[in-house]
Design a protein around this motif. Structure first.
Motif: not given
Length: 182
Positions: A3-4, A20, A93, A95
């Motif tokens: 994920e960006w 983020k 997950e 990122s």
């Protein structure tokens, strides 16, 4: 696929993460509480044709630019990955954040920072496939000869995609307000 936007490994819910970041500064990435462990063991390479920056062209107006190699060859950016498992029953997950350095002089009038470009000779050190200190790679940017060209404001909209986004445009026709999209 990661994920960006880098989500700290200690965050339980990615959507509720306080920050983020999409970038990590080369000067502080290794010692950072947020990025340090990823820099130590989860570095990655991100192949791109170019990247985008927005340059002020008049009061309240910015022009998007594509930045890439003058020979149009692919560019390999240095990044770091966060691995999180929000719960033992959930999958891991991923990122991602791109590492940035001070911009080369040729691009500094568009933006003060630029992604870390890693040459093929350094890929195995960066990925930890061979011994070597990846910190040394942070101090050099192997971007080669870079160019910048104005592009359509469509790059500022998440619903647009396609090869036409990297085509040059006239600056006056594409400037956008700093308050939002065109």
């Amino acid at each position: 696929m990661p994920e960006w936007g880098f989500v700290a490994p200690w965050e339980k819910v990615a959507e509720l993460a306080r920050i983020k970041p999409i970038n990590a500064k080369a000067e502080t990435v290794a010692a950072s509480k947020l990025f340090g462990s990823s820099f130590k063991s989860r570095r990655c390479l991100v192949p791109v044709r170019c990247w985008y920056e927005w340059k002020p062209v008049a009061p309240g107006l910015k022009q998007p630019y594509a930045l890439g190699r003058t020979d149009a060859e692919p560019i390999t950016l240095g990044g770091i990955i966060s691995l999180r498992r929000p719960h033992r029953d959930f999958p891991v997950e991923l990122s991602l954040a791109i590492i940035t350095t001070p911009a080369p002089e040729s691009l500094a009038d568009i933006h003060t920072r630029a992604p870390l470009v890693i040459g093929e000779a350094d890929w195995s050190i960066w990925l930890g496939e061979v011994s070597g200190d990846p910190s040394g790679i942070l101090e050099r940017n192997t971007a080669g000869v870079m160019d910048a060209w104005p592009v359509s404001c469509a790059v500022n909209r998440t619903v647009t995609d396609g090869p036409g986004l990297v085509e040059p445009v006239e600056i006056e026709a594409a400037a956008i307000t700093t308050e939002g999209n065109a």
